[in-house]
Design a protein around this motif. Sequence first.
Motif, mmCIF file in Angstrom:
data_model
loop_
_atom_site.group_PDB
_atom_site.id
_atom_site.type_symbol
_atom_site.label_atom_id
_atom_site.label_comp_id
_atom_site.label_asym_id
_atom_site.label_seq_id
_atom_site.Cartn_x
_atom_site.Cartn_y
_atom_site.Cartn_z
ATOM 1 N N LEU A 69 -47.665 3.225 -65.892
ATOM 2 C CA LEU A 69 -46.427 3.320 -65.127
ATOM 3 C C LEU A 69 -46.604 2.583 -63.808
ATOM 4 N N PRO A 70 -45.518 2.239 -63.129
ATOM 5 C CA PRO A 70 -45.677 1.725 -61.765
ATOM 6 C C PRO A 70 -46.411 2.739 -60.897
ATOM 7 N N ILE A 71 -47.033 2.275 -59.835
ATOM 8 C CA ILE A 71 -47.647 3.217 -58.883
ATOM 9 C C ILE A 71 -46.573 4.140 -58.318
ATOM 10 N N LEU A 72 -45.436 3.547 -57.903
ATOM 11 C CA LEU A 72 -44.335 4.315 -57.331
ATOM 12 C C LEU A 72 -43.027 3.599 -57.638
ATOM 13 N N PRO A 73 -42.071 4.285 -58.285
ATOM 14 C CA PRO A 73 -42.178 5.640 -58.822
ATOM 15 C C PRO A 73 -42.890 5.632 -60.166
ATOM 16 N N GLY A 74 -43.627 6.700 -60.442
ATOM 17 C CA GLY A 74 -44.306 6.800 -61.722
ATOM 18 C C GLY A 74 -45.641 7.503 -61.621
ATOM 19 N N THR A 75 -46.723 6.729 -61.413
ATOM 20 C CA THR A 75 -48.069 7.297 -61.415
ATOM 21 C C THR A 75 -48.230 8.349 -60.329
ATOM 22 N N PHE A 76 -47.736 8.067 -59.139
ATOM 23 C CA PHE A 76 -47.852 9.014 -58.020
ATOM 24 C C PHE A 76 -47.265 10.372 -58.392
ATOM 25 N N GLU A 77 -46.049 10.367 -58.919
ATOM 26 C CA GLU A 77 -45.391 11.632 -59.251
ATOM 27 C C GLU A 77 -46.100 12.346 -60.399
ATOM 28 N N MET A 78 -46.466 11.612 -61.447
ATOM 29 C CA MET A 78 -47.079 12.236 -62.612
ATOM 30 C C MET A 78 -48.413 12.894 -62.256
ATOM 31 N N ALA A 79 -49.203 12.231 -61.445
ATOM 32 C CA ALA A 79 -50.528 12.767 -61.115
ATOM 33 C C ALA A 79 -50.441 14.060 -60.316
ATOM 34 N N LEU A 80 -49.382 14.215 -59.522
ATOM 35 C CA LEU A 80 -49.291 15.373 -58.631
ATOM 36 C C LEU A 80 -48.251 16.398 -59.069
ATOM 37 N N MET A 81 -47.519 16.161 -60.150
ATOM 38 C CA MET A 81 -46.489 17.096 -60.591
ATOM 39 C C MET A 81 -47.140 18.362 -61.138
ATOM 40 N N ARG A 82 -46.759 19.522 -60.567
ATOM 41 C CA ARG A 82 -47.348 20.785 -60.995
ATOM 42 C C ARG A 82 -46.539 21.948 -60.428
ATOM 43 N N PRO A 83 -46.640 23.135 -61.040
ATOM 44 C CA PRO A 83 -45.869 24.276 -60.573
ATOM 45 C C PRO A 83 -46.515 25.023 -59.410
ATOM 46 N N ALA A 84 -47.804 24.814 -59.151
ATOM 47 C CA ALA A 84 -48.502 25.534 -58.097
ATOM 48 C C ALA A 84 -49.689 24.709 -57.626
ATOM 49 N N THR A 85 -50.288 25.113 -56.499
ATOM 50 C CA THR A 85 -51.382 24.335 -55.904
ATOM 51 C C THR A 85 -52.754 24.719 -56.433
ATOM 52 N N ASP A 86 -52.830 25.746 -57.285
ATOM 53 C CA ASP A 86 -54.147 26.237 -57.690
ATOM 54 C C ASP A 86 -54.900 25.292 -58.622
ATOM 55 N N THR A 87 -54.226 24.257 -59.136
ATOM 56 C CA THR A 87 -54.909 23.295 -60.005
ATOM 57 C C THR A 87 -55.329 22.027 -59.253
ATOM 58 N N LEU A 88 -55.079 21.987 -57.960
ATOM 59 C CA LEU A 88 -55.468 20.817 -57.176
ATOM 60 C C LEU A 88 -56.981 20.793 -56.965
ATOM 61 N N THR A 89 -57.546 19.594 -56.984
ATOM 62 C CA THR A 89 -58.982 19.420 -56.799
ATOM 63 C C THR A 89 -59.229 18.427 -55.666
ATOM 64 N N ASP A 90 -60.495 18.231 -55.347
ATOM 65 C CA ASP A 90 -60.844 17.209 -54.353
ATOM 66 C C ASP A 90 -60.393 15.828 -54.811
ATOM 67 N N TRP A 91 -60.381 15.613 -56.144
ATOM 68 C CA TRP A 91 -59.905 14.330 -56.675
ATOM 69 C C TRP A 91 -58.452 14.107 -56.273
ATOM 70 N N HIS A 92 -57.614 15.155 -56.383
ATOM 71 C CA HIS A 92 -56.206 15.024 -56.023
ATOM 72 C C HIS A 92 -56.039 14.762 -54.524
ATOM 73 N N LYS A 93 -56.849 15.436 -53.705
ATOM 74 C CA LYS A 93 -56.738 15.214 -52.263
ATOM 75 C C LYS A 93 -57.090 13.775 -51.910
ATOM 76 N N GLN A 94 -58.149 13.245 -52.503
ATOM 77 C CA GLN A 94 -58.510 11.859 -52.218
ATOM 78 C C GLN A 94 -57.460 10.895 -52.761
ATOM 79 N N PHE A 95 -56.879 11.233 -53.909
ATOM 80 C CA PHE A 95 -55.776 10.436 -54.444
ATOM 81 C C PHE A 95 -54.645 10.381 -53.425
ATOM 82 N N ALA A 96 -54.296 11.531 -52.828
ATOM 83 C CA ALA A 96 -53.224 11.586 -51.829
ATOM 84 C C ALA A 96 -53.567 10.750 -50.606
ATOM 85 N N VAL A 97 -54.805 10.845 -50.144
ATOM 86 C CA VAL A 97 -55.227 10.084 -48.966
ATOM 87 C C VAL A 97 -55.118 8.579 -49.225
#
Length: 427
Positions: A148-176
Amino acid sequence: MSPNGKILKNTEDVEKIPKFSNRFIRVNAGIIGPCEPKPKTVVYRNVGAYPSTPRAYLDVAKHYSSPLVIGPPVCDELVALVQHMFTEDEARLVRHLKPYPFGRTAEKVAKKENRPESEVRAVLNQLAVEKRLIVAHGPEDKKLYDILPILPGTFEMALMRPATDTLTDWHKQFAVLFEALWETGFLTDFLKFPSPAVRYLPVMRTLSALPVAWPSDRLEAVLDRYDIFAVGLCQCRLTEKMVDRECGRPMENCSVFGNAARVVINAGMMRQVEKQELLDIKAKAEASGLVSWMFNEDSGKGPACSCSCCGCCCHMMRTVSEFNMPGMIAPAHFIPEFDVAACDHCGKCARACPMGAITVDVKGKTLVHQVQRCVGCGLCALACDRKKAVKMAEVPDYKKPPAGWASLLVGLAPNLVRNAWNAWRAR
Protein backbone atom coordinates in the motif's frame (compact mmCIF):
# COMPACT_ATOMS: atom_id res chain seq x y z
CA MET A 1 -18.18 6.37 25.91
CA SER A 2 -17.05 8.50 28.84
CA PRO A 3 -13.93 7.53 30.82
CA ASN A 4 -16.12 5.69 33.37
CA GLY A 5 -17.89 3.67 30.68
CA LYS A 6 -21.13 5.66 30.61
CA ILE A 7 -22.73 6.17 27.22
CA LEU A 8 -23.08 9.89 26.44
CA LYS A 9 -26.71 10.50 25.55
CA ASN A 10 -27.17 14.26 25.90
CA THR A 11 -25.38 17.55 25.53
CA GLU A 12 -25.12 18.04 29.29
CA ASP A 13 -22.70 15.11 29.40
CA VAL A 14 -20.49 16.35 26.57
CA GLU A 15 -20.41 19.93 27.82
CA LYS A 16 -18.65 18.75 31.00
CA ILE A 17 -15.65 17.49 29.00
CA PRO A 18 -12.60 19.79 29.34
CA LYS A 19 -11.36 21.78 26.36
CA PHE A 20 -7.97 21.25 24.77
CA SER A 21 -5.42 23.35 22.92
CA ASN A 22 -4.01 23.14 19.39
CA ARG A 23 -0.22 23.29 19.08
CA PHE A 24 -0.55 25.04 15.72
CA ILE A 25 -2.52 27.97 17.16
CA ARG A 26 -0.28 30.63 18.67
CA VAL A 27 -0.92 33.61 20.94
CA ASN A 28 1.55 36.42 20.31
CA ALA A 29 1.23 40.05 21.44
CA GLY A 30 -2.52 39.70 21.78
CA ILE A 31 -2.96 38.08 18.37
CA ILE A 32 -4.53 34.60 18.31
CA GLY A 33 -4.15 32.73 15.06
CA PRO A 34 -2.25 30.11 13.05
CA CYS A 35 1.46 29.49 13.29
CA GLU A 36 3.62 30.29 10.30
CA PRO A 37 3.47 27.37 7.83
CA LYS A 38 6.43 25.02 7.95
CA PRO A 39 8.68 24.83 4.89
CA LYS A 40 9.25 21.63 2.97
CA THR A 41 12.60 20.24 4.15
CA VAL A 42 12.78 16.90 2.33
CA VAL A 43 16.08 16.29 0.55
CA TYR A 44 15.68 14.30 -2.67
CA ARG A 45 18.22 11.54 -3.13
CA ASN A 46 18.68 8.50 -5.34
CA VAL A 47 19.52 4.98 -4.31
CA GLY A 48 23.17 5.55 -5.23
CA ALA A 49 23.44 7.77 -2.15
CA TYR A 50 23.21 4.68 0.08
CA PRO A 51 26.09 2.38 -0.94
CA SER A 52 26.16 0.56 2.40
CA THR A 53 22.41 -0.11 2.55
CA PRO A 54 21.35 -3.60 1.36
CA ARG A 55 19.84 -3.44 -2.13
CA ALA A 56 16.58 -5.07 -1.04
CA TYR A 57 15.74 -2.10 1.20
CA LEU A 58 16.46 0.36 -1.59
CA ASP A 59 14.27 -1.57 -4.01
CA VAL A 60 11.39 -1.40 -1.52
CA ALA A 61 12.00 2.31 -0.93
CA LYS A 62 11.77 2.91 -4.69
CA HIS A 63 8.36 1.19 -4.74
CA TYR A 64 7.07 3.44 -1.96
CA SER A 65 8.53 6.56 -3.57
CA SER A 66 6.44 6.38 -6.72
CA PRO A 67 4.44 9.58 -7.31
CA LEU A 68 1.62 7.36 -8.57
CA VAL A 69 1.03 6.21 -4.97
CA ILE A 70 1.56 9.68 -3.44
CA GLY A 71 4.95 8.46 -2.29
CA PRO A 72 7.72 10.42 -0.60
CA PRO A 73 10.92 10.66 -2.61
CA VAL A 74 13.85 8.45 -1.82
CA CYS A 75 15.32 10.26 1.16
CA ASP A 76 17.04 9.51 4.46
CA GLU A 77 13.74 9.43 6.33
CA LEU A 78 12.07 6.98 3.92
CA VAL A 79 15.06 4.64 3.88
CA ALA A 80 15.19 4.64 7.69
CA LEU A 81 11.47 3.85 7.90
CA VAL A 82 11.72 1.00 5.38
CA GLN A 83 14.68 -0.51 7.24
CA HIS A 84 12.61 -0.50 10.42
CA MET A 85 9.47 -1.88 8.78
CA PHE A 86 11.11 -4.96 7.31
CA THR A 87 13.93 -7.32 8.07
CA GLU A 88 16.33 -7.73 5.17
CA ASP A 89 14.84 -11.15 4.46
CA GLU A 90 11.32 -9.66 4.35
CA ALA A 91 12.49 -6.82 2.12
CA ARG A 92 13.89 -9.31 -0.42
CA LEU A 93 10.34 -10.63 -0.88
CA VAL A 94 8.45 -7.34 -0.61
CA ARG A 95 10.53 -5.75 -3.38
CA HIS A 96 8.74 -8.07 -5.84
CA LEU A 97 5.25 -6.90 -4.84
CA LYS A 98 3.24 -4.29 -6.71
CA PRO A 99 0.94 -1.57 -5.38
CA TYR A 100 -2.64 -2.62 -4.63
CA PRO A 101 -4.61 -3.98 -6.50
CA PHE A 102 -1.91 -5.35 -8.83
CA GLY A 103 -0.86 -8.13 -6.49
CA ARG A 104 1.43 -11.10 -6.93
CA THR A 105 1.05 -14.64 -5.66
CA ALA A 106 3.49 -16.26 -3.27
CA GLU A 107 4.35 -18.64 -6.12
CA LYS A 108 5.56 -15.79 -8.35
CA VAL A 109 7.55 -14.18 -5.55
CA ALA A 110 9.11 -17.56 -4.70
CA LYS A 111 10.23 -18.01 -8.32
CA LYS A 112 11.79 -14.54 -8.31
CA GLU A 113 13.83 -15.42 -5.22
CA ASN A 114 14.34 -19.11 -6.03
CA ARG A 115 12.91 -20.10 -2.65
CA PRO A 116 10.26 -22.64 -1.53
CA GLU A 117 6.76 -21.33 -2.03
CA SER A 118 5.62 -22.46 1.43
CA GLU A 119 8.45 -20.51 3.04
CA VAL A 120 7.67 -17.36 1.08
CA ARG A 121 3.94 -17.66 1.78
CA ALA A 122 4.60 -17.89 5.53
CA VAL A 123 6.65 -14.68 5.50
CA LEU A 124 4.10 -12.79 3.39
CA ASN A 125 1.22 -13.94 5.60
CA GLN A 126 3.07 -12.73 8.68
CA LEU A 127 3.59 -9.33 7.07
CA ALA A 128 -0.10 -9.14 6.14
CA VAL A 129 -1.69 -10.51 9.32
CA GLU A 130 0.72 -9.73 12.15
CA LYS A 131 2.73 -6.68 11.10
CA ARG A 132 -0.01 -5.41 8.73
CA LEU A 133 2.52 -3.85 6.38
CA ILE A 134 1.14 -5.44 3.22
CA VAL A 135 -2.34 -6.64 2.20
CA ALA A 136 -3.48 -10.11 1.16
CA HIS A 137 -6.69 -10.84 -0.70
CA GLY A 138 -8.37 -13.56 -2.73
CA PRO A 139 -8.91 -17.30 -2.20
CA GLU A 140 -6.24 -19.11 -0.22
CA ASP A 141 -4.86 -21.09 -3.18
CA LYS A 142 -4.60 -17.95 -5.35
CA LYS A 143 -4.01 -15.30 -2.71
CA LEU A 144 -2.52 -12.03 -3.96
CA TYR A 145 -0.14 -9.86 -1.93
CA ASP A 146 0.29 -6.11 -2.48
CA ILE A 147 1.96 -3.13 -0.91
CA LEU A 148 0.00 0.00 0.00
CA PRO A 149 1.12 3.62 -0.16
CA ILE A 150 2.90 4.82 2.98
CA LEU A 151 0.09 7.35 3.48
CA PRO A 152 -2.77 6.70 3.25
CA GLY A 153 -2.40 2.97 3.69
CA THR A 154 0.58 1.41 5.47
CA PHE A 155 0.59 3.97 8.30
CA GLU A 156 -3.06 3.35 9.17
CA MET A 157 -2.93 -0.44 8.80
CA ALA A 158 0.12 -0.85 11.02
CA LEU A 159 -1.40 1.16 13.87
CA MET A 160 -5.12 0.30 13.56
CA ARG A 161 -6.27 -1.38 16.78
CA PRO A 162 -9.03 -1.26 19.42
CA ALA A 163 -6.71 -0.65 22.40
CA THR A 164 -3.10 0.24 23.27
CA ASP A 165 -2.23 -3.02 25.02
CA THR A 166 -0.89 -4.59 21.80
CA LEU A 167 1.58 -1.78 21.11
CA THR A 168 5.27 -2.68 21.24
CA ASP A 169 8.58 -0.86 21.03
CA TRP A 170 8.48 -1.68 17.31
CA HIS A 171 5.27 0.37 16.96
CA LYS A 172 6.73 3.29 18.90
CA GLN A 173 9.80 3.40 16.67
CA PHE A 174 7.55 3.09 13.62
CA ALA A 175 5.66 6.18 14.87
CA VAL A 176 8.87 8.11 15.49
CA LEU A 177 10.25 7.35 12.02
CA PHE A 178 6.94 8.00 10.28
CA GLU A 179 6.64 11.41 11.95
CA ALA A 180 10.19 12.28 10.87
CA LEU A 181 9.18 11.47 7.29
CA TRP A 182 5.88 13.38 7.54
CA GLU A 183 7.54 16.51 8.89
CA THR A 184 9.74 16.80 5.82
CA GLY A 185 6.60 18.12 4.08
CA PHE A 186 6.90 15.64 1.22
CA LEU A 187 3.12 15.53 0.86
CA THR A 188 3.04 19.16 -0.29
CA ASP A 189 4.38 17.88 -3.62
CA PHE A 190 0.89 16.45 -4.19
CA LEU A 191 -1.24 19.41 -3.07
CA LYS A 192 -0.59 21.99 -5.78
CA PHE A 193 -3.77 21.03 -7.66
CA PRO A 194 -6.87 20.38 -5.50
CA SER A 195 -7.93 16.75 -5.20
CA PRO A 196 -10.64 16.89 -2.50
CA ALA A 197 -11.05 13.24 -1.53
CA VAL A 198 -12.61 13.98 1.87
CA ARG A 199 -15.07 16.43 3.41
CA TYR A 200 -15.70 17.48 7.01
CA LEU A 201 -19.17 17.46 8.53
CA PRO A 202 -20.67 20.24 10.65
CA VAL A 203 -20.55 19.21 14.30
CA MET A 204 -23.84 17.66 15.37
CA ARG A 205 -24.71 20.40 17.87
CA THR A 206 -24.77 23.04 15.10
CA LEU A 207 -27.25 21.19 12.89
CA SER A 208 -30.41 22.44 14.62
CA ALA A 209 -29.42 25.91 13.46
CA LEU A 210 -28.80 24.68 9.90
CA PRO A 211 -32.22 23.67 8.53
CA VAL A 212 -30.83 23.64 4.98
CA ALA A 213 -28.26 20.94 5.85
CA TRP A 214 -28.49 17.92 3.56
CA PRO A 215 -28.45 14.28 4.67
CA SER A 216 -24.83 14.13 3.50
CA ASP A 217 -24.06 16.78 6.15
CA ARG A 218 -25.61 14.78 8.97
CA LEU A 219 -23.60 11.96 10.50
CA GLU A 220 -26.69 10.17 11.79
CA ALA A 221 -28.29 10.23 8.32
CA VAL A 222 -25.08 8.86 6.78
CA LEU A 223 -24.93 6.04 9.34
CA ASP A 224 -28.57 5.12 8.70
CA ARG A 225 -27.44 3.53 5.43
CA TYR A 226 -25.36 0.87 7.19
CA ASP A 227 -26.09 -2.08 9.46
CA ILE A 228 -22.75 -2.77 11.12
CA PHE A 229 -20.27 -0.42 12.79
CA ALA A 230 -16.75 -0.67 14.18
CA VAL A 231 -14.63 1.73 16.21
CA GLY A 232 -10.94 1.82 17.11
CA LEU A 233 -8.14 4.17 18.06
CA CYS A 234 -7.27 7.18 15.90
CA GLN A 235 -3.91 6.32 14.39
CA CYS A 236 -2.86 9.97 14.21
CA ARG A 237 -3.42 10.78 17.90
CA LEU A 238 -1.97 7.39 18.82
CA THR A 239 1.18 8.34 16.91
CA GLU A 240 1.40 11.71 18.65
CA LYS A 241 1.04 9.94 21.99
CA MET A 242 3.94 7.63 21.15
CA VAL A 243 6.16 10.59 20.21
CA ASP A 244 5.19 12.39 23.44
CA ARG A 245 3.18 15.12 21.73
CA GLU A 246 -0.38 14.03 22.49
CA CYS A 247 -3.11 16.67 22.83
CA GLY A 248 -5.12 14.66 25.37
CA ARG A 249 -8.29 14.40 23.30
CA PRO A 250 -10.14 11.06 23.09
CA MET A 251 -8.56 8.46 20.81
CA GLU A 252 -11.30 5.85 20.39
CA ASN A 253 -13.32 7.47 17.59
CA CYS A 254 -11.92 6.15 14.30
CA SER A 255 -14.87 4.29 12.77
CA VAL A 256 -15.67 2.01 9.86
CA PHE A 257 -19.14 0.93 8.72
CA GLY A 258 -20.68 -1.48 6.23
CA ASN A 259 -18.80 -4.40 4.71
CA ALA A 260 -15.44 -2.86 5.57
CA ALA A 261 -16.46 -2.94 9.25
CA ARG A 262 -16.84 -6.71 9.09
CA VAL A 263 -13.29 -7.02 7.78
CA VAL A 264 -11.66 -4.93 10.53
CA ILE A 265 -13.77 -6.54 13.27
CA ASN A 266 -12.87 -10.06 12.13
CA ALA A 267 -9.20 -9.05 11.94
CA GLY A 268 -9.29 -7.72 15.51
CA MET A 269 -8.40 -4.22 14.32
CA MET A 270 -11.54 -2.57 15.75
CA ARG A 271 -14.41 -3.51 18.04
CA GLN A 272 -18.04 -3.75 16.98
CA VAL A 273 -20.51 -1.15 18.30
CA GLU A 274 -24.15 -0.26 17.78
CA LYS A 275 -25.03 2.90 15.87
CA GLN A 276 -26.14 4.79 18.99
CA GLU A 277 -22.90 4.05 20.80
CA LEU A 278 -20.95 5.30 17.79
CA LEU A 279 -23.01 8.52 17.75
CA ASP A 280 -22.32 9.00 21.47
CA ILE A 281 -18.60 8.44 20.88
CA LYS A 282 -18.70 11.06 18.13
CA ALA A 283 -20.58 13.49 20.41
CA LYS A 284 -17.88 13.16 23.05
CA ALA A 285 -15.23 13.67 20.36
CA GLU A 286 -16.90 16.86 19.12
CA ALA A 287 -17.19 18.19 22.67
CA SER A 288 -13.40 17.93 22.98
CA GLY A 289 -12.86 19.88 19.76
CA LEU A 290 -12.72 17.07 17.21
CA VAL A 291 -14.59 17.05 13.89
CA SER A 292 -15.54 14.12 11.67
CA TRP A 293 -14.51 13.55 8.07
CA MET A 294 -16.09 11.36 5.41
CA PHE A 295 -14.96 10.40 1.95
CA ASN A 296 -16.31 13.02 -0.43
CA GLU A 297 -18.94 10.80 -2.04
CA ASP A 298 -22.55 10.09 -1.15
CA SER A 299 -23.44 6.59 -2.33
CA GLY A 300 -23.72 4.69 0.93
CA LYS A 301 -21.71 1.94 -0.75
CA GLY A 302 -18.08 0.97 -0.95
CA PRO A 303 -15.40 1.85 1.65
CA ALA A 304 -16.99 3.90 4.44
CA CYS A 305 -15.15 5.34 7.41
CA SER A 306 -14.99 8.43 9.56
CA CYS A 307 -12.36 9.53 12.04
CA SER A 308 -12.68 12.46 14.44
CA CYS A 309 -9.84 14.87 13.82
CA CYS A 310 -7.91 17.68 15.48
CA GLY A 311 -5.68 20.19 13.79
CA CYS A 312 -2.70 19.33 15.99
CA CYS A 313 -2.53 15.54 15.38
CA CYS A 314 -4.56 14.57 12.29
CA HIS A 315 -2.31 14.28 9.25
CA MET A 316 -5.15 15.28 6.93
CA MET A 317 -5.82 18.47 8.91
CA ARG A 318 -2.12 19.12 9.37
CA THR A 319 -1.73 19.61 5.62
CA VAL A 320 -3.56 22.86 6.44
CA SER A 321 -2.75 23.69 10.07
CA GLU A 322 0.96 22.84 9.70
CA PHE A 323 1.72 23.38 6.00
CA ASN A 324 -1.15 25.63 4.81
CA MET A 325 -1.94 23.32 1.87
CA PRO A 326 -5.70 22.54 1.83
CA GLY A 327 -5.82 20.71 -1.50
CA MET A 328 -7.06 17.33 -0.20
CA ILE A 329 -10.15 18.67 1.61
CA ALA A 330 -13.41 19.58 -0.14
CA PRO A 331 -14.73 23.16 0.19
CA ALA A 332 -17.18 23.58 3.06
CA HIS A 333 -20.98 23.60 2.70
CA PHE A 334 -21.24 26.10 5.55
CA ILE A 335 -18.85 28.80 6.71
CA PRO A 336 -19.02 31.18 9.67
CA GLU A 337 -20.51 34.67 9.50
CA PHE A 338 -19.33 37.15 12.12
CA ASP A 339 -21.56 39.80 13.71
CA VAL A 340 -19.12 42.69 14.05
CA ALA A 341 -21.41 44.62 16.37
CA ALA A 342 -21.77 41.72 18.82
CA CYS A 343 -18.15 40.51 18.69
CA ASP A 344 -15.91 41.58 21.58
CA HIS A 345 -12.81 39.97 20.02
CA CYS A 346 -12.24 37.58 22.92
CA GLY A 347 -10.54 35.10 20.57
CA LYS A 348 -12.53 32.01 21.59
CA CYS A 349 -13.39 31.29 17.95
CA ALA A 350 -9.73 31.46 16.89
CA ARG A 351 -8.68 29.11 19.68
CA ALA A 352 -11.43 26.61 18.77
CA CYS A 353 -10.73 26.49 15.02
CA PRO A 354 -8.81 23.27 14.26
CA MET A 355 -7.43 24.68 11.02
CA GLY A 356 -6.20 28.09 12.13
CA ALA A 357 -8.67 29.71 9.73
CA ILE A 358 -9.44 32.59 12.12
CA THR A 359 -7.07 35.27 13.40
CA VAL A 360 -8.22 37.63 16.17
CA ASP A 361 -6.30 40.65 17.40
CA VAL A 362 -7.59 40.95 20.96
CA LYS A 363 -5.98 44.36 21.50
CA GLY A 364 -6.51 45.83 18.05
CA LYS A 365 -10.09 44.49 17.87
CA THR A 366 -9.83 42.92 14.42
CA LEU A 367 -10.83 39.53 13.04
CA VAL A 368 -9.76 37.82 9.81
CA HIS A 369 -11.30 34.62 8.43
CA GLN A 370 -9.33 32.66 5.81
CA VAL A 371 -12.06 30.87 3.88
CA GLN A 372 -9.62 28.64 1.99
CA ARG A 373 -8.54 27.04 5.30
CA CYS A 374 -12.07 26.62 6.68
CA VAL A 375 -13.72 23.16 6.73
CA GLY A 376 -17.10 24.45 7.93
CA CYS A 377 -17.16 22.40 11.13
CA GLY A 378 -18.91 25.04 13.26
CA LEU A 379 -16.64 24.75 16.32
CA CYS A 380 -16.13 28.51 16.19
CA ALA A 381 -19.88 29.12 16.47
CA LEU A 382 -20.12 26.78 19.45
CA ALA A 383 -17.15 28.49 21.13
CA CYS A 384 -18.89 31.88 20.89
CA ASP A 385 -21.34 30.78 23.58
CA ARG A 386 -21.85 34.14 25.33
CA LYS A 387 -21.96 36.79 22.64
CA LYS A 388 -23.44 34.57 19.88
CA ALA A 389 -21.48 36.64 17.37
CA VAL A 390 -20.75 33.71 15.06
CA LYS A 391 -23.30 31.76 13.06
CA MET A 392 -22.92 29.27 10.24
CA ALA A 393 -24.25 30.23 6.81
CA GLU A 394 -24.65 28.18 3.65
CA VAL A 395 -22.17 28.70 0.83
CA PRO A 396 -24.39 29.70 -2.14
CA ASP A 397 -22.52 27.84 -4.91
CA TYR A 398 -21.71 24.71 -2.90
CA LYS A 399 -21.74 21.50 -4.95
CA LYS A 400 -23.11 18.28 -3.51
CA PRO A 401 -20.63 15.43 -3.03
CA PRO A 402 -20.38 13.09 -6.03
CA ALA A 403 -23.13 10.46 -6.08
CA GLY A 404 -20.71 7.53 -6.02
CA TRP A 405 -17.11 6.37 -6.03
CA ALA A 406 -16.89 6.27 -9.81
CA SER A 407 -17.95 9.91 -10.06
CA LEU A 408 -15.54 10.92 -7.30
CA LEU A 409 -12.57 9.18 -8.90
CA VAL A 410 -13.36 10.53 -12.37
CA GLY A 411 -13.51 14.02 -10.91
CA LEU A 412 -10.26 13.62 -8.98
CA ALA A 413 -8.27 11.86 -11.71
CA PRO A 414 -7.06 14.90 -13.73
CA ASN A 415 -5.57 16.69 -10.71
CA LEU A 416 -4.21 13.48 -9.22
CA VAL A 417 -2.29 12.95 -12.45
CA ARG A 418 -1.15 16.59 -12.51
CA ASN A 419 0.06 16.33 -8.91
CA ALA A 420 1.92 13.10 -9.64
CA TRP A 421 3.55 14.75 -12.66
CA ASN A 422 4.39 17.78 -10.53
CA ALA A 423 6.05 15.54 -7.90
CA TRP A 424 7.95 13.57 -10.55
CA ARG A 425 9.33 16.77 -12.10
CA ALA A 426 10.37 18.13 -8.69
CA ARG A 427 12.42 15.00 -8.11
